[in-house]
Scaffold this motif. Structure first.
Motif, PDB file in Angstrom:
ATOM      1  N   PRO A 197       0.755  -1.193  -0.078  1.00  0.00           N
ATOM      2  CA  PRO A 197       0.128  -0.119  -0.081  1.00  0.00           C
ATOM      3  C   PRO A 197       0.838   1.300   0.089  1.00  0.00           C
ATOM      4  CG  PRO A 197      -0.211  -1.029   2.053  1.00  0.00           C
ATOM      5  CD  PRO A 197       0.471  -1.942   1.327  1.00  0.00           C
ATOM      6  N   GLU A 198       2.069   1.230   0.591  1.00  0.00           N
ATOM      7  CA  GLU A 198       3.003   2.406   0.435  1.00  0.00           C
ATOM      8  C   GLU A 198       3.248   2.758  -0.733  1.00  0.00           C
ATOM      9  OE1 GLU A 198       5.518  -1.297   0.450  1.00  0.00           O
ATOM     10  OE2 GLU A 198       3.514  -0.541   1.300  1.00  0.00           O
ATOM     11  N   ALA A 199       2.986   2.090  -1.734  1.00  0.00           N
ATOM     12  CA  ALA A 199       3.455   2.282  -3.466  1.00  0.00           C
ATOM     13  C   ALA A 199       2.426   3.370  -3.762  1.00  0.00           C
ATOM     14  CB  ALA A 199       3.550   1.025  -4.177  1.00  0.00           C
ATOM     15  N   LEU A 200       1.208   3.464  -3.448  1.00  0.00           N
ATOM     16  CA  LEU A 200       0.283   4.507  -3.992  1.00  0.00           C
ATOM     17  C   LEU A 200       0.981   5.912  -3.815  1.00  0.00           C
ATOM     18  CD1 LEU A 200      -2.645   4.789  -4.864  1.00  0.00           C
ATOM     19  CD2 LEU A 200      -3.206   5.158  -2.422  1.00  0.00           C
ATOM     20  N   GLY A 201       0.873   6.371  -4.921  1.00  0.00           N
ATOM     21  CA  GLY A 201       1.651   7.756  -4.925  1.00  0.00           C
ATOM     22  C   GLY A 201       3.174   8.099  -5.156  1.00  0.00           C
ATOM     23  N   ARG A 202       3.514   6.794  -5.343  1.00  0.00           N
ATOM     24  CA  ARG A 202       5.145   6.933  -5.684  1.00  0.00           C
ATOM     25  C   ARG A 202       5.265   6.947  -7.285  1.00  0.00           C
ATOM     26  NH1 ARG A 202       8.222   2.099  -2.761  1.00  0.00           N
ATOM     27  NH2 ARG A 202       9.940   3.260  -3.663  1.00  0.00           N
ATOM     28  N   ARG A 203       6.471   7.685  -7.692  1.00  0.00           N
ATOM     29  CA  ARG A 203       6.842   7.716  -8.937  1.00  0.00           C
ATOM     30  C   ARG A 203       7.746   6.349  -9.546  1.00  0.00           C
ATOM     31  NH1 ARG A 203      10.233  12.158 -11.762  1.00  0.00           N
ATOM     32  NH2 ARG A 203       9.055  12.680 -13.612  1.00  0.00           N
ATOM     33  N   ILE A 204       7.158   5.949 -10.662  1.00  0.00           N
ATOM     34  CA  ILE A 204       7.821   4.913 -11.126  1.00  0.00           C
ATOM     35  C   ILE A 204       8.206   4.748 -12.626  1.00  0.00           C
ATOM     36  CG2 ILE A 204       5.820   3.739 -11.540  1.00  0.00           C
ATOM     37  CD1 ILE A 204       7.016   1.020 -10.630  1.00  0.00           C
ATOM     38  N   GLY A 205       9.323   4.369 -13.347  1.00  0.00           N
ATOM     39  CA  GLY A 205       9.523   4.103 -14.590  1.00  0.00           C
ATOM     40  C   GLY A 205       9.305   2.631 -14.865  1.00  0.00           C
ATOM     41  N   LEU A 206       8.731   2.181 -16.046  1.00  0.00           N
ATOM     42  CA  LEU A 206       8.503   1.074 -16.683  1.00  0.00           C
ATOM     43  C   LEU A 206       8.709   0.989 -18.248  1.00  0.00           C
ATOM     44  CD1 LEU A 206       4.868   1.384 -14.994  1.00  0.00           C
ATOM     45  CD2 LEU A 206       6.378  -0.314 -14.291  1.00  0.00           C
ATOM     46  N   LEU A 207       9.241  -0.383 -18.452  1.00  0.00           N
ATOM     47  CA  LEU A 207       9.532  -0.541 -19.675  1.00  0.00           C
ATOM     48  C   LEU A 207       8.876  -1.803 -19.940  1.00  0.00           C
ATOM     49  CD1 LEU A 207      11.368  -0.250 -22.360  1.00  0.00           C
ATOM     50  CD2 LEU A 207      13.006  -1.798 -21.222  1.00  0.00           C
ATOM     51  N   GLY A 208       8.093  -1.655 -21.262  1.00  0.00           N
ATOM     52  CA  GLY A 208       7.029  -2.954 -21.505  1.00  0.00           C
ATOM     53  C   GLY A 208       6.638  -2.802 -22.904  1.00  0.00           C
ATOM     54  N   LEU A 209       5.571  -3.499 -23.182  1.00  0.00           N
ATOM     55  CA  LEU A 209       4.912  -3.441 -24.544  1.00  0.00           C
ATOM     56  C   LEU A 209       3.495  -2.740 -24.560  1.00  0.00           C
ATOM     57  CD1 LEU A 209       5.629  -7.177 -26.007  1.00  0.00           C
ATOM     58  CD2 LEU A 209       6.815  -5.003 -26.263  1.00  0.00           C
ATOM     59  N   VAL A 210       3.529  -1.574 -25.665  1.00  0.00           N
ATOM     60  CA  VAL A 210       2.240  -0.947 -25.554  1.00  0.00           C
ATOM     61  C   VAL A 210       1.015  -1.856 -26.217  1.00  0.00           C
ATOM     62  CG1 VAL A 210       1.154   1.116 -26.280  1.00  0.00           C
ATOM     63  CG2 VAL A 210       3.637   1.162 -25.889  1.00  0.00           C
ATOM     64  N   LYS A 211       0.115  -2.102 -25.454  1.00  0.00           N
ATOM     65  CA  LYS A 211      -1.045  -2.659 -25.884  1.00  0.00           C
ATOM     66  C   LYS A 211      -2.264  -2.403 -25.390  1.00  0.00           C
ATOM     67  CE  LYS A 211       1.463  -6.355 -27.700  1.00  0.00           C
ATOM     68  NZ  LYS A 211       1.211  -6.790 -29.219  1.00  0.00           N
ATOM     69  N   THR A 212      -3.450  -2.895 -26.074  1.00  0.00           N
ATOM     70  CA  THR A 212      -4.701  -2.781 -25.776  1.00  0.00           C
ATOM     71  C   THR A 212      -4.862  -3.230 -24.295  1.00  0.00           C
ATOM     72  OG1 THR A 212      -5.458  -2.147 -27.935  1.00  0.00           O
ATOM     73  CG2 THR A 212      -7.159  -2.684 -26.294  1.00  0.00           C
ATOM     74  N   TYR A 213      -5.321  -2.764 -23.379  1.00  0.00           N
ATOM     75  CA  TYR A 213      -5.497  -3.347 -21.992  1.00  0.00           C
ATOM     76  C   TYR A 213      -6.704  -2.638 -21.525  1.00  0.00           C
ATOM     77  CZ  TYR A 213      -3.999  -5.301 -17.633  1.00  0.00           C
ATOM     78  OH  TYR A 213      -3.883  -6.106 -16.432  1.00  0.00           O
TER      79      TYR A 213
END
Length: 252
Positions: free
Chosen positions: A162-178
């Protein structure tokens, strides 16, 4: 008669002089098209524009800087706009940076923005990220898939973290319909970022206190020298079975 004629002539001459003087006065003509007709005291500003300075409330907030290795990464608004209407059957690998703001329960219409809602629904399979940590409009959020068994699911799902709410994150992945919108799947890499734009360093592990060394025990001598042999002192008494200072020896 002659006097009356002279008076009439004088009146006619006076009228001619007055008419000529009036004809010599300046006449304001209509301005030509395109000329500035602004009168003294007019500014030309529209009502409500006075005092406007750049950077006011109607200006966008300054973006938080990114670490050098994230230069060129997408914002959430940028990637949603770029891939809107694009056929996402093709794999497009992209890096995106945003704030974790919630999760969604099966559809974007069921976006959840509080830990209580997320835990009650048991949603640990996805995240919603946005450009602002206070975003509550699902249309401005991007859903992120959290595959089972991945590091990003273990560290970022809001049911267990729950402490991850509001945190800033960088993500590398595939752009897909989700969830029928532009999302990110198959996250291959993630990294926590600070609000100032730096990569967040993990807290150092606490060092275990060193145990005090035990004093060395003396090593026993493997082959001790035999000491003098002790001999029993036997005192025979006249009374059978009686012994003093030694063994009892019975008499036959």
């Amino acid at each position: 008669m002659q006097a009356g004629y002279k008076f009439l002539v004088r009146m006619l001459c006076g009228l001619c002089l007055v008419g000529g003087f009036a004809a010599c006065q300046k006449v304001d003509l209509p301005s030509e098209e395109g000329e500035d007709t602004e009168q003294p005291g007019q500014t030309g500003d529209k009502p409500g524009n006075e005092g406007h300075e750049p950077g006011g409330a109607d200006e966008p907030e300054d973006e938080v800087p990114l670490p050098p290795e994230y230069e060129g990464a997408w914002t959430v608004a940028g990637i949603l706009s770029e891939y809107e209407g694009v056929d996402l059957d093709t794999d497009y690998e992209e890096m995106v940076v945003g704030y974790i703001v919630g999760a969604c329960d099966g559809t974007m219409k069921n976006a959840l923005f509080t830990i209580d809602e997320i835990r009650a629904a048991g949603v640990n399979t996805n995240l919603l990220i946005a450009d602002s940590k206070d975003e509550r409009d699902a249309s401005r959020c991007m859903p992120i898939e959290l595959k089972k068994g991945t590091d990003v699911r273990e560290e970022a799902n809001l049911v267990d973290n729950p402490e991850a709410l509001g945190r800033r994150i960088g993500l590398l992945g595939l752009v897909k319909t989700y969830f029928k919108v532009v999302g990110l799947k198959n996250v291959a890499y993630h990294e926590w970022l600070t609000n100032s734009g730096d990569v967040e360093e993990p807290d150092p592990e606490p060092e275990e206190p060193e145990e005090p060394e035990e004093p060395e025990k003396p090593t026993p001598d493997p082959d001790p020298e035999p000491g003098p042999i002790q001999k029993d002192t036997i005192i025979i008494d006249s009374q059978p079975g009686h012994i003093e200072g030694g063994r009892s020896i019975g008499h036959k």
